[in-house]
Design an enzyme around this catalytic site. Sequence first.
Site, PDB file in Angstrom:
ATOM      1  N   GLU A  87      11.006 -15.852  -5.859  1.00  0.00           N
ATOM      2  CA  GLU A  87      10.257 -14.586  -5.806  1.00  0.00           C
ATOM      3  C   GLU A  87       9.868 -14.070  -7.186  1.00  0.00           C
ATOM      4  O   GLU A  87       8.760 -13.593  -7.375  1.00  0.00           O
ATOM      5  CB  GLU A  87      11.112 -13.490  -5.150  1.00  0.00           C
ATOM      6  CG  GLU A  87      11.143 -13.524  -3.657  1.00  0.00           C
ATOM      7  CD  GLU A  87      11.844 -12.309  -3.096  1.00  0.00           C
ATOM      8  OE1 GLU A  87      13.028 -12.095  -3.420  1.00  0.00           O
ATOM      9  OE2 GLU A  87      11.215 -11.561  -2.336  1.00  0.00           O
ATOM     10  N   CYS A  92       0.807  -1.220   0.000  1.00  0.00           N
ATOM     11  CA  CYS A  92       0.000   0.000   0.000  1.00  0.00           C
ATOM     12  C   CYS A  92       0.849   1.283   0.000  1.00  0.00           C
ATOM     13  O   CYS A  92       1.841   1.366   0.698  1.00  0.00           O
ATOM     14  CB  CYS A  92      -0.951   0.067   1.181  1.00  0.00           C
ATOM     15  SG  CYS A  92      -2.131  -1.255   1.253  1.00  0.00           S
ATOM     16  N   ASN A 121      -3.137   2.878   5.027  1.00  0.00           N
ATOM     17  CA  ASN A 121      -2.180   1.757   4.976  1.00  0.00           C
ATOM     18  C   ASN A 121      -2.201   1.096   6.348  1.00  0.00           C
ATOM     19  O   ASN A 121      -2.283   1.791   7.354  1.00  0.00           O
ATOM     20  CB  ASN A 121      -0.749   2.259   4.759  1.00  0.00           C
ATOM     21  CG  ASN A 121      -0.526   2.743   3.363  1.00  0.00           C
ATOM     22  OD1 ASN A 121      -1.425   2.676   2.538  1.00  0.00           O
ATOM     23  ND2 ASN A 121       0.666   3.236   3.106  1.00  0.00           N
ATOM     24  N   GLY A 122      -2.038  -0.226   6.383  1.00  0.00           N
ATOM     25  CA  GLY A 122      -2.011  -0.927   7.667  1.00  0.00           C
ATOM     26  C   GLY A 122      -3.243  -1.805   7.811  1.00  0.00           C
ATOM     27  O   GLY A 122      -3.967  -2.037   6.830  1.00  0.00           O
ATOM     28  N   ARG A 124       6.384  -0.740  -4.193  1.00  0.00           N
ATOM     29  CA  ARG A 124       5.985  -1.344  -2.923  1.00  0.00           C
ATOM     30  C   ARG A 124       5.067  -2.541  -3.129  1.00  0.00           C
ATOM     31  O   ARG A 124       4.882  -3.333  -2.213  1.00  0.00           O
ATOM     32  CB  ARG A 124       5.265  -0.295  -2.050  1.00  0.00           C
ATOM     33  CG  ARG A 124       6.153   0.862  -1.673  1.00  0.00           C
ATOM     34  CD  ARG A 124       5.332   2.022  -1.158  1.00  0.00           C
ATOM     35  NE  ARG A 124       4.778   1.763   0.160  1.00  0.00           N
ATOM     36  CZ  ARG A 124       5.370   2.060   1.301  1.00  0.00           C
ATOM     37  NH1 ARG A 124       6.546   2.623   1.291  1.00  0.00           N
ATOM     38  NH2 ARG A 124       4.792   1.812   2.462  1.00  0.00           N
ATOM     39  N   TRP A 163      -2.604  -2.956  -1.612  1.00  0.00           N
ATOM     40  CA  TRP A 163      -2.137  -4.341  -1.661  1.00  0.00           C
ATOM     41  C   TRP A 163      -3.126  -5.119  -0.795  1.00  0.00           C
ATOM     42  O   TRP A 163      -3.204  -4.906   0.418  1.00  0.00           O
ATOM     43  CB  TRP A 163      -0.721  -4.417  -1.088  1.00  0.00           C
ATOM     44  CG  TRP A 163      -0.054  -5.746  -1.216  1.00  0.00           C
ATOM     45  CD1 TRP A 163       0.586  -6.241  -2.309  1.00  0.00           C
ATOM     46  CD2 TRP A 163       0.078  -6.740  -0.199  1.00  0.00           C
ATOM     47  NE1 TRP A 163       1.098  -7.478  -2.038  1.00  0.00           N
ATOM     48  CE2 TRP A 163       0.806  -7.819  -0.754  1.00  0.00           C
ATOM     49  CE3 TRP A 163      -0.342  -6.848   1.134  1.00  0.00           C
ATOM     50  CZ2 TRP A 163       1.119  -8.974  -0.034  1.00  0.00           C
ATOM     51  CZ3 TRP A 163      -0.032  -7.987   1.844  1.00  0.00           C
ATOM     52  CH2 TRP A 163       0.685  -9.036   1.253  1.00  0.00           C
ATOM     53  N   LYS A 174      15.639 -15.568  -4.305  1.00  0.00           N
ATOM     54  CA  LYS A 174      15.550 -14.674  -5.473  1.00  0.00           C
ATOM     55  C   LYS A 174      14.814 -15.375  -6.607  1.00  0.00           C
ATOM     56  O   LYS A 174      13.928 -14.805  -7.227  1.00  0.00           O
ATOM     57  CB  LYS A 174      16.944 -14.278  -5.993  1.00  0.00           C
ATOM     58  CG  LYS A 174      17.737 -13.244  -5.243  1.00  0.00           C
ATOM     59  CD  LYS A 174      17.156 -11.873  -5.173  1.00  0.00           C
ATOM     60  CE  LYS A 174      16.115 -11.733  -4.117  1.00  0.00           C
ATOM     61  NZ  LYS A 174      16.493 -11.357  -2.807  1.00  0.00           N
ATOM     62  N   GLU A 185      19.701 -17.371  -0.206  1.00  0.00           N
ATOM     63  CA  GLU A 185      19.345 -16.124  -0.874  1.00  0.00           C
ATOM     64  C   GLU A 185      19.118 -16.352  -2.373  1.00  0.00           C
ATOM     65  O   GLU A 185      18.180 -15.802  -2.962  1.00  0.00           O
ATOM     66  CB  GLU A 185      20.447 -15.078  -0.615  1.00  0.00           C
ATOM     67  CG  GLU A 185      20.276 -13.738  -1.302  1.00  0.00           C
ATOM     68  CD  GLU A 185      18.998 -12.988  -0.948  1.00  0.00           C
ATOM     69  OE1 GLU A 185      18.272 -13.400  -0.035  1.00  0.00           O
ATOM     70  OE2 GLU A 185      18.714 -11.990  -1.636  1.00  0.00           O
ATOM     71  N   LYS A 188       7.073  -4.656  -1.400  1.00  0.00           N
ATOM     72  CA  LYS A 188       8.449  -4.262  -1.090  1.00  0.00           C
ATOM     73  C   LYS A 188       8.620  -4.010   0.401  1.00  0.00           C
ATOM     74  O   LYS A 188       9.631  -4.339   0.987  1.00  0.00           O
ATOM     75  CB  LYS A 188       8.788  -2.995  -1.875  1.00  0.00           C
ATOM     76  CG  LYS A 188      10.218  -2.510  -1.697  1.00  0.00           C
ATOM     77  CD  LYS A 188      11.189  -3.475  -2.315  1.00  0.00           C
ATOM     78  CE  LYS A 188      12.633  -3.109  -2.042  1.00  0.00           C
ATOM     79  NZ  LYS A 188      13.523  -4.265  -2.283  1.00  0.00           N
ATOM     80  N   HIS A 242      20.642 -35.980   3.671  1.00  0.00           N
ATOM     81  CA  HIS A 242      19.645 -36.261   4.716  1.00  0.00           C
ATOM     82  C   HIS A 242      18.218 -36.065   4.215  1.00  0.00           C
ATOM     83  O   HIS A 242      17.293 -35.977   5.019  1.00  0.00           O
ATOM     84  CB  HIS A 242      19.907 -35.372   5.939  1.00  0.00           C
ATOM     85  CG  HIS A 242      21.223 -35.648   6.593  1.00  0.00           C
ATOM     86  ND1 HIS A 242      21.496 -36.807   7.271  1.00  0.00           N
ATOM     87  CD2 HIS A 242      22.371 -34.917   6.617  1.00  0.00           C
ATOM     88  CE1 HIS A 242      22.750 -36.785   7.710  1.00  0.00           C
ATOM     89  NE2 HIS A 242      23.293 -35.634   7.320  1.00  0.00           N
TER      90      HIS A 242
HETATM   91  O1  M6R Z   1      12.721  -4.253   4.303  1.00  0.00           O
HETATM   92  P1  M6R Z   1      13.188  -5.504   4.965  1.00  0.00           P
HETATM   93  O2  M6R Z   1      14.631  -5.783   4.722  1.00  0.00           O
HETATM   94  O3  M6R Z   1      12.874  -5.526   6.443  1.00  0.00           O
HETATM   95  O4  M6R Z   1      12.355  -6.651   4.276  1.00  0.00           O
HETATM   96  C1  M6R Z   1      12.463  -7.989   4.666  1.00  0.00           C
HETATM   97  C2  M6R Z   1      11.840  -8.894   3.644  1.00  0.00           C
HETATM   98  O5  M6R Z   1      10.489  -8.606   3.470  1.00  0.00           O
HETATM   99  C3  M6R Z   1      12.543  -8.777   2.278  1.00  0.00           C
HETATM  100  O6  M6R Z   1      13.910  -9.030   2.387  1.00  0.00           O
HETATM  101  C4  M6R Z   1      11.924  -9.755   1.264  1.00  0.00           C
HETATM  102  O7  M6R Z   1      12.210 -11.073   1.616  1.00  0.00           O
HETATM  103  C5  M6R Z   1      12.428  -9.404  -0.133  1.00  0.00           C
HETATM  104  N1  M6R Z   1      11.355  -9.478  -1.064  1.00  0.00           N
HETATM  105  C6  M6R Z   1      13.550 -10.267  -0.580  1.00  0.00           C
HETATM  106  O8  M6R Z   1      13.900 -10.092  -1.915  1.00  0.00           O
END
Ligand code: M6R
Length: 613
Positions: free
Chosen positions: A493, A2, A100-101, A27, A74, A490, A486, A608, A509
């Site tokens: 996502e 949002c 927002n929220g 966002r 969102w 990526k 990581e 975001k 395992h």
């Molecule tokens: O803004 P932040 O670093 O606190 O966000 C944490 C996660 O939401 C953020 O890293 C999320 O996993 C990303 N989409 C990763 O690419």
Amino acid sequence: MCGIVGYIGFREAFPILINGLKRLEYRGYDSAGCALLHDGHLNVYKAKGKVSDLEHVAETKDIKGTLGIAHTRWATHGVPSEVNAHPHVSMSGQLALVHNGIIENYAILRQRLMEKGVKFYSETDTEILVKLIEYIKDKRHCDLPSAVRMALHQAIGAYAIALIDVNEPNELLVARKSSPLAIGIGEDNREFFIASDASPIAEYTKQVIYLNDEEIAVIRRDEPLKVITILNHEVEPNVQTIDIDLGMLSKGGFPHFMLKEIFDQPEVLRDCMRGRLLPDKVVLSAVENYKDRLLSARRFIIVSCGTSWHAGLIGKQLIETFCEIPVEVEYASEFRYRRSTVDERDVVIAISQSGETADTLAAIEKAKSKGAFIFGIVNAVGSSIARATDTGVYIHVGPEIGVASTKAFTGQVLVLSMLAIALAKAKNCIAQEDYLTLIGELGCIPDKINKVLEQNDRIRELARIFTYAHNFLYLGRGYNYPVALEGALKLKEISYIHAEGYPAAEMKHGPIALIDSEMPVVFVATHHKLHKKIISNMMEVKSRGGRIIAIVTEGDEDMKKIADEVIEVPETENCLVPLLSVIPLQLLAYHVAVAKGLNVDQPRNLAKSVTVE
Ligand code: M6R
């Protein structure tokens, strides 16, 4: 997640609102809307989909007015749809509000109002706010700010709101609790801009106020800004001068923000080191100022989410190795609700790119209430998390727009590396020679990242071969284990391919059962004392028909013989390897997603800045 934009002043509001919403697109959202006040009329336009859809809807409508609010939603409560999109209007149609929220007690508040005859049309928790505010205003015959205060008293949860009233054409009201809100002040108070972060404001003014929790700003044209608390105490607004590089907010010739941000890394990491990494020492003012507090800690607890949590896992290895301080790494979402032994003897390190992640903020509040000292590693300057910490280090990598975090990860790992080295020096537990070697190597990292980036074309070709896959396995050991996690995050996502990260030796395992000729396995296998053991893991994959992509140190001939595809990264100190080995994984995920024709910068369902639980 949002986004709010608003304007009151002398210019036409609509273009400013649309421009601002576009700045906030990163966002994540699924519908958009705006409300404009013109000639005693409230014009509300909404669209499911993108900001461009909203523009399309408004094309033939009255978009005049110098006061307006706008929103990207969102979906949390209720599907993405026009009726659920914001702004929501009051029963009389005179008030319009964006939010927002999440209002957690919306169901009970809604029930109470329905019993009084108030009607609801959407499935959202937001509609309750605007209806409650009007109900109180009419019932108590009070002014709008008082009605807002009373309504917010009853609301449990998180909010950033903006509200306009047909009867108050010179007034814009905003309030916040646990959701960010910035107010930009134009010259001589002739105009004001509001937004969820400073990026939509930066091109108009550099004078910004970040509202604190439970504060309401009464913004009136040509008048100084008035800020009150929900208990009606007037507070002095703290005006800050922001410094946002507008170039960072555009794609700069790249097809996507994500690719630009991957390529930004050498430069922004140099920015992050500037004034901190000197030829013969690491200077972090937070360490200088709080040395005793940090070194007397019985343990560090790192709290964070997603990519920032992966950076935390690397931080644990760095701090334990160099500073001999025990470190725990917790998902903020788990830490906040679990019974924990955290107390005043602990230092909590909160890592966050956005500085607004609700779970991380709640974890901080919990640790604070137990007396722990809070150290922040944050990107967004002036964000809620930055302000909630006792001290910290900004990563200074500039605004990250792509939803998939890239440069923030390397910025976080860089800051954690500098922190570990600076603390080790302060504790006197690192030899001078090792200290200087690490400093020298850190200084070379940007150039070495450039060398990895030179392989972009090859990685693009490679990605095409693997777009068919439905599953990927990422394996690594030691410092490369979080990099494997990581890399997998990526890929899932932005390409929606299922991917899992594992410590390489854990493969036997369980995950080994998955391996067949359809399963690409990415080994993050730079030189390491367990190099031979990783080779054995590769052989196990090979003998089951798995396809191997290996990230290796330049010149590693052993790996080249086994792996199907090899991407080389320059040699560096083992503890700094994540800063290089993650780069090919970012590029691989990016190119797979592009080859699949997906929306790389705004992947489905993701936001975001995750400001709700
Ligand atoms: O803004 P932040 O670093 O606190 O966000 C944490 C996660 O939401 C953020 O890293 C999320 O996993 C990303 N989409 C990763 O690419």
